[in-house]
Design an enzyme around this catalytic site. Sequence first.
Site, mmCIF file in Angstrom:
data_model
loop_
_atom_site.group_PDB
_atom_site.id
_atom_site.type_symbol
_atom_site.label_atom_id
_atom_site.label_comp_id
_atom_site.label_asym_id
_atom_site.label_seq_id
_atom_site.Cartn_x
_atom_site.Cartn_y
_atom_site.Cartn_z
ATOM 1 N N GLU A 164 -6.355 -4.386 10.324
ATOM 2 C CA GLU A 164 -5.328 -3.380 10.540
ATOM 3 C C GLU A 164 -5.678 -2.568 11.781
ATOM 4 O O GLU A 164 -6.412 -1.571 11.681
ATOM 5 C CB GLU A 164 -5.260 -2.434 9.338
ATOM 6 C CG GLU A 164 -4.769 -3.065 8.073
ATOM 7 C CD GLU A 164 -4.041 -2.051 7.192
ATOM 8 O OE1 GLU A 164 -2.909 -2.309 6.815
ATOM 9 O OE2 GLU A 164 -4.612 -0.979 6.930
ATOM 10 N N HIS B 164 -10.048 1.697 4.267
ATOM 11 C CA HIS B 164 -8.825 1.875 5.076
ATOM 12 C C HIS B 164 -9.118 2.893 6.175
ATOM 13 O O HIS B 164 -9.848 3.866 5.946
ATOM 14 C CB HIS B 164 -7.687 2.357 4.178
ATOM 15 C CG HIS B 164 -6.351 2.288 4.855
ATOM 16 N ND1 HIS B 164 -5.972 3.185 5.821
ATOM 17 C CD2 HIS B 164 -5.332 1.409 4.742
ATOM 18 C CE1 HIS B 164 -4.763 2.865 6.260
ATOM 19 N NE2 HIS B 164 -4.349 1.786 5.624
ATOM 20 N N GLY C 232 2.490 -1.081 4.421
ATOM 21 C CA GLY C 232 2.505 0.345 4.094
ATOM 22 C C GLY C 232 3.930 0.833 3.897
ATOM 23 O O GLY C 232 4.577 0.547 2.888
ATOM 24 N N GLY C 233 4.446 1.545 4.897
ATOM 25 C CA GLY C 233 5.767 2.186 4.812
ATOM 26 C C GLY C 233 6.862 1.301 4.234
ATOM 27 O O GLY C 233 7.628 1.748 3.355
ATOM 28 N N LYS D 85 0.108 4.245 -0.404
ATOM 29 C CA LYS D 85 -0.588 5.449 0.094
ATOM 30 C C LYS D 85 -0.301 6.636 -0.845
ATOM 31 O O LYS D 85 -0.180 6.416 -2.044
ATOM 32 C CB LYS D 85 -0.174 5.729 1.538
ATOM 33 C CG LYS D 85 -0.381 4.496 2.433
ATOM 34 C CD LYS D 85 -0.306 4.783 3.891
ATOM 35 C CE LYS D 85 -0.540 3.496 4.672
ATOM 36 N NZ LYS D 85 -0.555 3.685 6.102
ATOM 37 N N ASN E 51 0.862 -1.181 0.000
ATOM 38 C CA ASN E 51 0.000 0.000 0.000
ATOM 39 C C ASN E 51 0.904 1.238 0.000
ATOM 40 O O ASN E 51 1.449 1.616 1.030
ATOM 41 C CB ASN E 51 -0.898 -0.024 1.249
ATOM 42 C CG ASN E 51 -1.798 1.197 1.336
ATOM 43 O OD1 ASN E 51 -1.885 1.974 0.385
ATOM 44 N ND2 ASN E 51 -2.466 1.367 2.471
ATOM 45 N N GLY F 60 1.778 2.414 11.119
ATOM 46 C CA GLY F 60 2.848 3.411 11.102
ATOM 47 C C GLY F 60 3.446 3.727 12.457
ATOM 48 O O GLY F 60 4.159 4.725 12.606
HETATM 49 P P1 PGA Z 1 2.210 0.572 7.797
HETATM 50 O O1 PGA Z 1 0.802 0.827 7.107
HETATM 51 O O2 PGA Z 1 2.750 -0.730 7.261
HETATM 52 O O3 PGA Z 1 3.053 1.750 7.395
HETATM 53 O O4 PGA Z 1 1.980 0.505 9.264
HETATM 54 C C1 PGA Z 1 -0.080 -0.232 6.829
HETATM 55 C C2 PGA Z 1 -1.337 0.287 6.178
HETATM 56 O O5 PGA Z 1 -1.830 1.350 6.604
HETATM 57 O O6 PGA Z 1 -1.867 -0.329 5.244
#
Ligand code: PGA
Length: 252
Positions: free
Chosen positions: A165, A96, A229-230, A10, A8, A171
Amino acid sequence: MRKLIIANWKMNGNISKIKHDLESYAQNPITNQDNIIFALPYVFLDNASQVQKIYGAQYKISSQDISQFDGFGAYTGEVSGTILSDLGVEYAIVGHSERRKIGETSDVLAKKLELAINNKITPIYCIGESYEDRVENNYLIKLEKELEILFELNQLVSNIIIAYEPIWAIGTGLTPSIAQIDEIMRLIKVTVKKNLPNAYVSTIYGGSVIADNTKDFLESSLVDGLLVGGASLKAEEFIKICSCGQSVMSTT
Ligand code: PGA
């Protein structure tokens, strides 16, 4: 079945990163796999789809949202399932927590799920409790409520991915224990099977997934994949995550 690894991105990336990263993923046997999905900003979906076609890449393309309106029409700023499927998009993230936070209601999300399915786009429906819900022990009620909108869907829905999630894990570097994740994966599988008996349901986890914790999550037989995500923005890290995803198989 291989475990799903969904990147993802974002609101990140630019044309040159998309081209560069997706071209190299297409040529790497670790990432050029159909269990790997890239959820990209709308504006890059066409570029991604072109790269996918040119290289005959196996990986899949996802949007990060889908309009609550169908087809074409006077909906400035919206992108419908019709347009997305024309671009070769096969998946869409729906619900999300970062979108719920900016005002997406259950009614809107129910419409988005329905339109994704009608357009043959597999929804990646996200649910997750806040930190308060977790400490006050309200998390199961909250998650069951978020699952409820699935039961309004046509019983013929064949494929759906549900991402657990926890908002407090996104994050933050914090992650639930495997036992905590398994509890929710079980809840999702049982609840969805009961209400959508014909659906093939994949339950995945997301929130601070990095290469170092991937194996722990994927070793749970209830975790069918990860939403990253990140860590999905750093190519080297993401390749390590995918490599782990290729070696641990899903039992569902
Ligand atoms: P993250 O984000 O891996 O940066 O914690 C996951 C997401 O929001 O899909």
